[in-house]
Design a protein around this motif. Structure first.
Motif, PDB file in Angstrom:
ATOM      1  N   PRO A 109      -1.137 -14.790  56.024  1.00 47.31           N
ATOM      2  CA  PRO A 109      -0.867 -13.642  56.919  1.00 47.31           C
ATOM      3  C   PRO A 109      -1.809 -12.462  56.742  1.00 47.31           C
ATOM      4  O   PRO A 109      -2.023 -11.694  57.673  1.00 47.31           O
ATOM      5  CB  PRO A 109       0.568 -13.252  56.546  1.00 47.31           C
ATOM      6  CG  PRO A 109       1.170 -14.494  55.965  1.00 47.31           C
ATOM      7  CD  PRO A 109       0.052 -15.185  55.262  1.00 47.31           C
ATOM      8  N   ASN A 110      -2.401 -12.298  55.564  1.00 50.39           N
ATOM      9  CA  ASN A 110      -3.247 -11.135  55.309  1.00 50.39           C
ATOM     10  C   ASN A 110      -4.702 -11.330  55.722  1.00 50.39           C
ATOM     11  O   ASN A 110      -5.584 -10.580  55.294  1.00 50.39           O
ATOM     12  CB  ASN A 110      -3.177 -10.746  53.834  1.00 50.39           C
ATOM     13  CG  ASN A 110      -3.588 -11.902  52.920  1.00 50.39           C
ATOM     14  OD1 ASN A 110      -3.873 -12.996  53.401  1.00 50.39           O
ATOM     15  ND2 ASN A 110      -3.614 -11.658  51.632  1.00 50.39           N
ATOM     16  N   GLY A 111      -5.000 -12.358  56.524  1.00 49.22           N
ATOM     17  CA  GLY A 111      -6.365 -12.593  56.974  1.00 49.22           C
ATOM     18  C   GLY A 111      -7.218 -13.349  55.991  1.00 49.22           C
ATOM     19  O   GLY A 111      -8.429 -13.485  56.190  1.00 49.22           O
TER      20      GLY A 111
END
Length: 659
Positions: free
Chosen positions: A360-362
């Motif tokens: 989710p954090n890239g």
């Protein structure tokens, strides 16, 4: 009717195999009753080898059918057009210095370094050149055979089935924890006994016996990272299994990782320190170009380690990529030797590759698995611990190169916002591109690739020294004329980090670079291209005591968690100005030299020493494409040996001083 007879014969063979297996199991039980652990270990090895060898009986039958076709493929014997230039009369005059060998009172000293008597050595050079040419021809013939065979519908389906099964195995190996994987000094290594139980072809009785004797099987020898693989008796080559796993988090999209691995140009560029050859022989994908979900291609690859003393690893493989879920991709390699057998196989790539999962954090989580079998009988003793530890070909080494590429691209994208102290110029990105090409050429010159015709140097004390000739007409981007490349590998009594800091530091260059001795070396600008302070591209000026510029050097240095490199090349002042003002570096001639720095074993044990491979290129007008005069050989040999001694002396001195 014929089909019924064939099936009956097949069932009879299977029954005989089961009888043999049951007899072996009974022997295990009897051995266990006698209480001999050594005999028990040996018997269990035999049962594993017997079950493994059954898989190759079909391969042997196919091999006999293909034998005549393989022999018909033309493999022209390429004789060497020249050697290092030593003829009998030249050696006598050069090594003897005019001294009368029959006169015991003669006081004329021999020249140093002394040249070894040439009678046997000339033959070795001739054979070396012939084998190098024949090796390239055999590679081409083998590639041709595979590319033709891939086109048949039967083989296409076999490759599809093989790659699908390999991807399933890779996914399980990427997700499983203990007992399949065990922690070690440099990451995770495979528990071969557990792997055999999960993926091997053994019957239930044999599995029951193995479970009962699990504690015995997990002895230090059988539980080591390397394991003997059974091969058909006809091959007479023992392969050792190497398997490792490593995990890394990178700020990239998983699709970019897949594209990098499936596009041969990107793949060969990013992993150019490991991959010396990668050719697509067939594309079995039905997907549109650029769609890698379900892509499948057949390839010929050659992997190398950074030293001409280490043999390369070559194989034909299928590479398959697939989107497993939203944001999750898998890419797997698997050798095709089961479909296109080779009696002289020295390397097999089992299910290897990576699982890329977008977080989710890239950030993308990458789990890399390396699983292969290789013949390391020709690996020199000084490199054996390096190879068995996984630093040469392990998962951690592959991911280290991927991390370097991501860091490099990140710094190029941030070129508009240089850090304090960095060079500010409109040609920053162009200079980085030239440095990257310099690095790729250096790696190409460093390995035992089939493209490189290394020859032994016929000098006393040059057993680990190799030389070859490069012509400017053979390759774009190389200066005109003939260049001599000389390389050797030495052990240095210092950790890889200390050696790297010593070699890339401009303030200590005079202590090892004999060509700058008596001159002043200054860094006039640099560009960071990694998180480590040593990862940078630098411009070095070498000035005489009279403050006159002797030479300008472009240098790149970088270090990862498995390897380090320092590479440099001379650049004309006008050329450098053109690049820094935004000019294209594509056709700038470059002649790189430099160092590869690797640990001499696992990290904990390798802290006491490093394996340093150095390669120097020198333009020599007196040499030709097939001939190097004795004087030139002696000069370059002196350069490489004195450089090695300077590095060793500096590291030994700093060790005694406690620095």
């Amino acid at each position: 009717m014929e089909g019924g007879l064939e099936a009956s014969g097949s069932n009879g063979e299977e029954n005989n195999r089961d009888d043999d297996l049951n007899m072996t199991i009974r022997e295990i039980l009897e051995t266990k009753e006698k209480g001999s652990d050594d005999d028990l270990n040996m018997t269990i090895r035999e049962i594993l080898e017997m079950n493994s060898s059954l898989r190759y009986e079909e391969i042997d039958r196919e091999l006999k059918e293909m034998k005549n076709f393989v022999e018909d493929v033309p493999t022209k014997r390429v004789e060497p057009e020249g050697d290092l230039g030593f003829q009998a009369r030249e050696i006598d005059s050069f090594s003897g210095s005019g001294r009368d060998e029959e006169d015991p009172m003669s006081s004329s000293p021999p020249l140093a370094p002394q040249i070894v008597q040439h009678s046997i050595l000339d033959t070795e050079i001739e054979d070396f050149g012939s084998l190098s040419g024949a090796r390239m021809e055999l590679d081409r013939a083998s590639d041709l055979l595979v590319s033709v065979s891939v086109g048949t519908e039967e083989n296409k389906q076999k490759i599809v089935d093989l790659s699908s099964a390999a991807l399933k195995e890779l996914l399980k190996m990427a997700k499983e924890k203990q007992p399949l994987w065990r922690d070690c000094i440099d990451g995770e290594v495979l528990n071969h006994i557990e792997y055999t139980k999960q993926f091997g072809q053994i019957d239930k009785t044999a599995e029951k016996i193995m479970r009962k004797t699990e504690e015995t099987l997990l002895s230090p020898n059988l539980g080591s990272p390397r394991h003997i693989s059974a091969l058909p008796e006809e091959s007479r080559i023992t392969l050792y299994t190497e398997a490792s796993r490593h995990t890394q988090f990178l700020p990239v999209d998983p699709v970019h990782i897949v594209e990098l691995l499936m596009d041969m140009n990107q793949y060969s560029t990013v992993f150019s320190s490991i991959v010396s050859r990668a050719t697509i022989l067939g594309n079995l994908s039905t997907e549109a170009p650029g769609n890698y979900d379900g892509a499948l291609q057949v390839m010929a690859v050659e992997f190398n380690a950074p030293s001409p003393l280490l043999p390369t690893r070559e194989c034909h493989l299928a590479r398959h990529s697939k989107q497993l879920a939203t944001g999750i991709w898998g890419v797997v390699d698997v050798s095709l030797e089961s479909l296109f057998p080779n009696p002289l196989i020295r390397y097999r790539r089992r299910s290897s590759g990576c699982l890329a999962q977008q977080l989710p954090n890239g950030v993308t989580k990458i789990i890399w698995v390396e699983h292969s079998e290789a013949d390391d009988s020709s690996v020199p003793e000084m490199f054996r611990a390096l190879v068995t530890s996984g630093h040469a070909y392990g998962a951690k080494h592959w991911l280290g190169n991927l991390v370097r590429q991501c860091e490099r691209l990140g710094h190029i994208m941030a070129s508009s916002d240089p850090k304090p102290g960095e060079m500010v110029s409109p040609g920053r990105e162009n200079l980085l591109c030239l440095a990257e090409r310099m690095m790729r050429k250096f790696w190409a010159n460093l390995s035992d690739s089939s493209e490189n015709t290394w020859r032994p140097v016929p000098l006393k004390g040059a057993e680990n020294v190799r030389a070859m000739i490069r012509s400017g007409e053979d390759e774009e981007g190389r200066p005109p004329g003939t260049a001599i490349v000389i390389a050797t590998s030495v052990w240095v009594p210092a950790s890889p980090r200390r050696v790297f800091d010593f070699l890339h530091d401009v303030h200590t260059r005079n202590r090892w670079d004999i060509l700058t001795c008596g001159h002043v070396v200054k860094e006039t600008g640099h560009i960071d291209n990694g998180c480590d302070h040593g990862n940078r591209v630098s411009i070095l000026e070498v000035k005489s005591p009279e403050d006159q510029i002797v030479v300008i050097l472009l240098q790149e240095s970088y270090t990862t968690f498995t390897s380090s490199y320092v590479t440099f090349a001379p650049v004309e002042a006008c050329t450098l100005d053109m690049i820094l003002n935004g000019g294209s570096p594509d056709h700038v001639p470059i002649l790189p030299s430099g160092f590869s720095i690797l640990p001499d074993g696992p990290t904990r044990d390798g802290g006491s020493g490093s394996l340093v491979t150095m390669a120097f290129q020198i333009l020599d007008n007196s040499s030709s494409a097939t001939y190097i005069p004795p004087e030139s050989v002696a000069t370059i040999f002196k350069l490489v040996t004195e450089t090695a001694e300077c590095i060793k002396a500096a590291m030994f001195s700093s060790s005694n001083l406690g620095t």
